[in-house]
Design a protein around this motif. Structure first.
Motif, PDB file in Angstrom:
ATOM      1  N   ASP A 305      35.241  57.052  35.079  1.00 15.73           N
ATOM      2  CA  ASP A 305      36.397  57.268  35.959  1.00 15.73           C
ATOM      3  C   ASP A 305      36.869  56.001  36.650  1.00 15.73           C
ATOM      4  OD1 ASP A 305      36.303  59.987  35.354  1.00 15.73           O
ATOM      5  OD2 ASP A 305      34.916  60.401  36.999  1.00 15.73           O
ATOM      6  N   VAL A 306      36.315  54.856  36.256  1.00 14.24           N
ATOM      7  CA  VAL A 306      36.661  53.603  36.922  1.00 14.24           C
ATOM      8  C   VAL A 306      37.654  52.819  36.066  1.00 14.24           C
ATOM      9  CG1 VAL A 306      35.797  51.458  37.900  1.00 14.24           C
ATOM     10  CG2 VAL A 306      34.376  53.508  37.978  1.00 14.24           C
ATOM     11  N   PRO A 307      38.857  52.568  36.559  1.00 21.01           N
ATOM     12  CA  PRO A 307      39.802  51.740  35.811  1.00 21.01           C
ATOM     13  C   PRO A 307      39.455  50.263  35.937  1.00 21.01           C
ATOM     14  CG  PRO A 307      40.764  52.364  37.910  1.00 21.01           C
ATOM     15  CD  PRO A 307      39.426  53.067  37.833  1.00 21.01           C
ATOM     16  N   THR A 308      39.708  49.507  34.881  1.00 25.14           N
ATOM     17  CA  THR A 308      39.530  48.059  34.940  1.00 25.14           C
ATOM     18  C   THR A 308      40.767  47.455  35.579  1.00 25.14           C
ATOM     19  OG1 THR A 308      38.122  48.059  32.974  1.00 25.14           O
ATOM     20  CG2 THR A 308      39.132  45.960  33.600  1.00 25.14           C
ATOM     21  N   ILE A 309      40.614  46.904  36.775  1.00 30.22           N
ATOM     22  CA  ILE A 309      41.764  46.424  37.549  1.00 30.22           C
ATOM     23  C   ILE A 309      41.769  44.909  37.718  1.00 30.22           C
ATOM     24  CG2 ILE A 309      42.073  48.599  38.794  1.00 30.22           C
ATOM     25  CD1 ILE A 309      40.624  47.306  41.190  1.00 30.22           C
ATOM     26  N   VAL A 310      40.794  44.222  37.142  1.00 31.11           N
ATOM     27  CA  VAL A 310      40.747  42.761  37.238  1.00 31.11           C
ATOM     28  C   VAL A 310      41.241  42.182  35.916  1.00 31.11           C
ATOM     29  CG1 VAL A 310      39.279  40.738  37.587  1.00 31.11           C
ATOM     30  CG2 VAL A 310      38.894  42.801  38.931  1.00 31.11           C
ATOM     31  N   ASN A 311      42.348  41.481  35.987  1.00 30.07           N
ATOM     32  CA  ASN A 311      43.053  40.978  34.809  1.00 30.07           C
ATOM     33  C   ASN A 311      42.524  39.594  34.424  1.00 30.07           C
ATOM     34  OD1 ASN A 311      44.905  40.609  32.762  1.00 30.07           O
ATOM     35  ND2 ASN A 311      46.651  40.287  34.121  1.00 30.07           N
ATOM     36  N   LEU A 312      41.270  39.564  34.001  1.00 28.18           N
ATOM     37  CA  LEU A 312      40.595  38.315  33.652  1.00 28.18           C
ATOM     38  C   LEU A 312      40.179  38.330  32.192  1.00 28.18           C
ATOM     39  CD1 LEU A 312      40.488  37.621  36.698  1.00 28.18           C
ATOM     40  CD2 LEU A 312      38.107  36.933  36.339  1.00 28.18           C
ATOM     41  N   GLN A 313      40.135  37.141  31.603  1.00 28.64           N
ATOM     42  CA  GLN A 313      39.552  37.009  30.272  1.00 28.64           C
ATOM     43  C   GLN A 313      38.066  37.378  30.338  1.00 28.64           C
ATOM     44  OE1 GLN A 313      40.272  33.177  28.385  1.00 28.64           O
ATOM     45  NE2 GLN A 313      42.235  32.956  29.455  1.00 28.64           N
ATOM     46  N   PRO A 314      37.493  38.014  29.308  1.00 26.31           N
ATOM     47  CA  PRO A 314      38.075  38.274  28.007  1.00 26.31           C
ATOM     48  C   PRO A 314      38.905  39.549  27.904  1.00 26.31           C
ATOM     49  CG  PRO A 314      35.797  38.944  27.991  1.00 26.31           C
ATOM     50  CD  PRO A 314      36.041  38.336  29.346  1.00 26.31           C
ATOM     51  N   SER A 315      38.881  40.390  28.940  1.00 25.55           N
ATOM     52  CA  SER A 315      39.635  41.644  28.866  1.00 25.55           C
ATOM     53  C   SER A 315      41.123  41.423  29.126  1.00 25.55           C
ATOM     54  CB  SER A 315      39.085  42.656  29.880  1.00 25.55           C
ATOM     55  OG  SER A 315      37.732  42.949  29.617  1.00 25.55           O
ATOM     56  N   GLY A 316      41.453  40.424  29.960  1.00 27.84           N
ATOM     57  CA  GLY A 316      42.830  40.233  30.381  1.00 27.84           C
ATOM     58  C   GLY A 316      43.299  38.805  30.244  1.00 27.84           C
ATOM     59  N   LYS A 317      44.021  38.319  31.253  1.00 26.35           N
ATOM     60  CA  LYS A 317      44.780  37.074  31.149  1.00 26.35           C
ATOM     61  C   LYS A 317      44.202  35.909  31.942  1.00 26.35           C
ATOM     62  CE  LYS A 317      49.434  35.380  32.436  1.00 26.35           C
ATOM     63  NZ  LYS A 317      50.763  35.787  32.989  1.00 26.35           N
ATOM     64  N   TYR A 318      43.771  36.156  33.168  1.00 26.02           N
ATOM     65  CA  TYR A 318      43.482  35.067  34.101  1.00 26.02           C
ATOM     66  C   TYR A 318      42.018  34.638  34.068  1.00 26.02           C
ATOM     67  CZ  TYR A 318      48.124  36.089  35.982  1.00 26.02           C
ATOM     68  OH  TYR A 318      49.472  36.281  36.124  1.00 26.02           O
ATOM     69  N   LEU A 319      41.684  33.695  34.956  1.00 28.06           N
ATOM     70  CA  LEU A 319      40.331  33.148  35.047  1.00 28.06           C
ATOM     71  C   LEU A 319      39.834  33.237  36.492  1.00 28.06           C
ATOM     72  CD1 LEU A 319      40.944  30.085  32.698  1.00 28.06           C
ATOM     73  CD2 LEU A 319      39.610  32.134  32.165  1.00 28.06           C
ATOM     74  N   MET A 320      38.593  32.813  36.718  1.00 30.19           N
ATOM     75  CA  MET A 320      37.942  33.062  37.998  1.00 30.19           C
ATOM     76  C   MET A 320      38.614  32.362  39.172  1.00 30.19           C
ATOM     77  SD  MET A 320      35.451  35.277  37.802  1.00 30.19           S
ATOM     78  CE  MET A 320      34.428  34.956  39.235  1.00 30.19           C
ATOM     79  N   GLU A 321      39.228  31.213  38.949  1.00 32.79           N
ATOM     80  CA  GLU A 321      39.946  30.576  40.051  1.00 32.79           C
ATOM     81  C   GLU A 321      40.992  31.522  40.629  1.00 32.79           C
ATOM     82  OE1 GLU A 321      41.318  26.401  40.522  1.00 32.79           O
ATOM     83  OE2 GLU A 321      40.659  26.236  38.430  1.00 32.79           O
ATOM     84  N   GLU A 322      41.823  32.086  39.749  1.00 31.72           N
ATOM     85  CA  GLU A 322      42.869  33.005  40.214  1.00 31.72           C
ATOM     86  C   GLU A 322      42.259  34.236  40.886  1.00 31.72           C
ATOM     87  OE1 GLU A 322      44.732  30.357  37.361  1.00 31.72           O
ATOM     88  OE2 GLU A 322      42.987  31.655  37.132  1.00 31.72           O
ATOM     89  N   PHE A 323      41.126  34.679  40.363  1.00 33.70           N
ATOM     90  CA  PHE A 323      40.460  35.840  40.950  1.00 33.70           C
ATOM     91  C   PHE A 323      40.047  35.543  42.393  1.00 33.70           C
ATOM     92  CE2 PHE A 323      36.394  38.534  41.049  1.00 33.70           C
ATOM     93  CZ  PHE A 323      37.072  39.672  41.447  1.00 33.70           C
ATOM     94  N   TYR A 324      39.481  34.369  42.621  1.00 34.68           N
ATOM     95  CA  TYR A 324      39.082  34.020  43.979  1.00 34.68           C
ATOM     96  C   TYR A 324      40.287  33.897  44.895  1.00 34.68           C
ATOM     97  CZ  TYR A 324      37.184  31.600  47.985  1.00 34.68           C
ATOM     98  OH  TYR A 324      36.850  31.253  49.270  1.00 34.68           O
ATOM     99  N   TYR A 325      41.324  33.203  44.413  1.00 33.49           N
ATOM    100  CA  TYR A 325      42.511  33.013  45.248  1.00 33.49           C
ATOM    101  C   TYR A 325      43.208  34.345  45.546  1.00 33.49           C
ATOM    102  CZ  TYR A 325      41.814  28.246  43.476  1.00 33.49           C
ATOM    103  OH  TYR A 325      41.281  27.032  43.127  1.00 33.49           O
ATOM    104  N   ALA A 326      43.028  35.314  44.662  1.00 34.77           N
ATOM    105  CA  ALA A 326      43.627  36.637  44.894  1.00 34.77           C
ATOM    106  C   ALA A 326      42.858  37.457  45.919  1.00 34.77           C
ATOM    107  CB  ALA A 326      43.712  37.416  43.585  1.00 34.77           C
ATOM    108  N   GLY A 327      41.668  37.012  46.274  1.00 33.88           N
ATOM    109  CA  GLY A 327      40.866  37.750  47.252  1.00 33.88           C
ATOM    110  C   GLY A 327      39.451  38.018  46.801  1.00 33.88           C
ATOM    111  N   GLY A 328      39.195  37.849  45.490  1.00 34.84           N
ATOM    112  CA  GLY A 328      37.843  37.956  44.982  1.00 34.84           C
ATOM    113  C   GLY A 328      37.278  39.361  44.978  1.00 34.84           C
ATOM    114  N   LEU A 329      35.951  39.423  44.876  1.00 33.14           N
ATOM    115  CA  LEU A 329      35.292  40.716  44.699  1.00 33.14           C
ATOM    116  C   LEU A 329      35.457  41.662  45.892  1.00 33.14           C
ATOM    117  CD1 LEU A 329      33.659  41.981  42.342  1.00 33.14           C
ATOM    118  CD2 LEU A 329      31.641  41.636  43.766  1.00 33.14           C
TER     119      LEU A 329
END
Length: 581
Positions: A305-329
């Motif tokens: 029941d958990v959607p994948t909402i983090v748009n990071l490679q390999p599943s998505g587009k972005y990388l960890m830098e963008e993930f952190y700048y977006a607010g992170g975990l």
């Protein structure tokens, strides 16, 4: 909320250093050859810094700097820090595979903590297997610990594009085989893949396990995503050094944090971030160390029941830098909580609840951490398939797979070993097309040995040249968390342990139905029994040394591939009050 222990009180380290007897004098005097003042041993918390630094583990090659930051924090809080090394599992260099040595590293961590005069420990890790080995070993001793990750590298860059470590290697390698990229371009791209200290900047196993440690409550909030070279990585290291001193005073231990609720939180967060299949093995093994009854069925049930909402490679587009700048975990954990899928009152190393650490988190980029209605995969997590080909289960990562292959029936093309695969995969006369299912044997815990990351077999050039980029692949191996595709892994029991995978032959039909969670070899029970009677295990036994111990005692993937004699018992395996002097 756990009641804080009384303070001041006599600490564990005083069994070594306290008093005026011969033994205490011996212990103190030897330590003083490092130039320590007498009041170092006045009863203040002695904090171990358990460091997996190694120049042979590139992901962790910067950890000595972070150790110095931890020391600052320990001193500021009134403790005394002592740094010590443990075995470092370098994913990118260690042969036959780092997974073979995860359990050895965990044993090293456990006994180093158990046998030395420390009251609490800061665990420094980063590379894929270092994080689980640190947590497994420390949990088996059960004194206060906190984990600090080394952090991901800066984004890879090549010809104006972001390049994801690991993921780009798989992509570019296939492009070379299909003729879309020249070998010279591939070599040129290599220079931009790893631009700084740190671990893979995709949502590979290193970033996944940093996320799992944070979701479990074993790190300070925000630890998982801070880039390795960002000044804030040093800040959180120093703050962790401060915090461990207070954890010792409060007597806040892994057994207070690593509860059933914590593991359920981590599994759901793994689905939300599109985490590595390797997390299944590591969390199962860690749960075994602390006596939490966690199974593959829990992974499947909790992740559906958990959607994948983090748009990071390999599943998505972005990388960890963008993930952190977006607010992170913290943003992701908050989102999981707002979906009603989080145990909000789970305790963390802060001494407060997981929810209180994330409830005010802000999403600064909803293309990186997307809303639920724009999820990459509406049912993320890990799919666990069962059937006559995998009686004890196998796993698949839906967020990295192809939707059109989620229900598929195909002819088996069998590779009897990874060497057989390499020898035949590029041959023009290989009888294979895109409808087939590639099967790799004898690459599980006992078979490789160590269960190497070879499950994401590259496709044959004759298929790639048609523009096909994915086929179903089945093995008892693992795959890198940076990899992608419709790859079915961790088949249990493995072929080398006599599992049904060993009996598959070229031309057999295999049916995969991910929505129904089934995997079936279309061969009669009678024929399988005939094949089993004729089967001879081709794997040569490993004898002597750690390799022999590993193969003799390693458990199967469905329970986390820990060593059987290390599971389910913690505390004083060896009495910690025995003084040798």
């Amino acid at each position: 909320m756990k009641k804080k222990a009384e303070w001041p009180r006599k600490l564990r380290s005083q069994d070594w250093f306290g008093g005026t007897g011969k033994n205490a004098i011996m212990h103190r005097s030897w330590m003083k050859n490092q130039g320590l003042p007498a009041d170092t041993f006045d009863g203040r918390p002695i904090i171990g810094i358990c460091n997996t630094w190694s120049e042979l583990t590139p992901c962790n090659a910067h950890l000595r700097d972070l150790a110095e930051r931890v020391k600052r924090g320990v001193y500021e809080a009134g403790g005394f820090p002592v740094e010590f090394p443990v075995f470092s599992c370098g994913e990118s260099t260690l042969r036959p595979t780092a997974m073979m040595f995860r359990n050895l590293a965990a044993m090293d961590v456990e006994e180093a903590i158990r046998g030395n005069p420390v009251d609490g420990v800061v665990l420094l890790g980063g590379c894929d297997k270092t994080t689980p080995s640190l947590l497994m070993g420390a949990a088996s001793v059960d004194i206060p610990v906190i984990l600090v990750s080394g952090g991901p590298m800066l984004n890879g860059k090549w010809r104006g594009k972001d390049v994801g470590s690991g993921t780009a290697v798989w992509q570019f390698s296939e492009m070379v085989k299909s003729g879309e990229m020249t070998l010279e371009e591939f070599m040129d791209a290599e220079q931009g893949m790893a631009r700084s200290a740190g671990s893979c900047m995709t949502m590979g196993t290193a970033s996944t396990m940093a996320s799992m440690a944070e979701a479990l409550g074993m790190t300070l909030p925000g630890n998982a995503a801070i880039p390795a070279v960002d000044a804030r990585r040093r800040v959180i290291s120093q703050l962790s050094g401060r915090r461990i001193v207070d954890m010792v005073k409060e007597d806040l231990k892994p057994s207070d944090i690593l509860t059933r609720q914590a593991f359920e939180n981590a599994i759901r967060v793994n689905g939300a971030v599109g985490g590595s299949t390797n997390a299944v093995l590591h969390l199962l093994a860690l749960a075994g160390r602390v006596g939490v009854d966690l199974t593959l069925d829990d992974w499947d049930r909790l992740g559906r029941d958990v959607p994948t909402i983090v748009n990071l490679q390999p599943s998505g587009k972005y990388l960890m830098e963008e993930f952190y700048y977006a607010g992170g975990l913290p943003v992701v954990i908050r989102a999981v909580g707002e979906m009603g899928l989080l145990h909000k009152d789970a305790i963390t190393v802060t001494g407060d609840t997981l929810w209180n650490g994330v409830k005010d988190a802000v999403n600064y980029n909803d293309d990186v951490i997307v809303p639920r209605d724009k999820a990459l995969t509406k049912s993320g997590g890990i799919a666990v398939l069962r059937g006559n080909l995998a009686p004890k289960g196998c796993v698949l990562k839906p967020s990295a797979a192809s939707p059109h292959l989620m229900q598929h029936k195909g002819r088996a093309v069998v590779f009897e070993s990874i060497e057989d695969y390499h020898a035949r995969i590029n041959r023009d006369d290989l009888d294979i097309d895109e409808t087939c299912i590639m099967v790799l044997k004898y690459c599980g815990p006992k078979g490789y040995p160590g269960m190497a990351e070879v499950g994401n077999m590259g496709l044959p050039p004759k298929v790639l040249k048609k523009g096909i980029t994915d086929m179903i692949r089945i093995s008892d191996a693992r795959m890198s968390g940076t990899a992608y595709g419709t790859v079915i892994l961790h088949t249990a029991p493995e072929a080398a342990d006599g599992g049904p995978l060993a009996l598959v032959q070229n031309g057999d039909m295999i049916e995969v139905d991910v929505p129904a969670r089934s995997i079936r070899l279309d061969v009669s029970d009678e024929e399988l029994e005939r094949r089993r009677a004729a089967w001879v295990n081709p794997v040569q036994p490993v004898v002597g040394g750690y390799g022999g111990l590993y193969v003799k005692t390693v458990m199967q993937a469905d329970t986390g591939a820990d060593l059987d004699f290390l599971v389910g018992a913690r505390g004083d395996r060896i009495p910690m009050d025995r003084d040798s002097h």
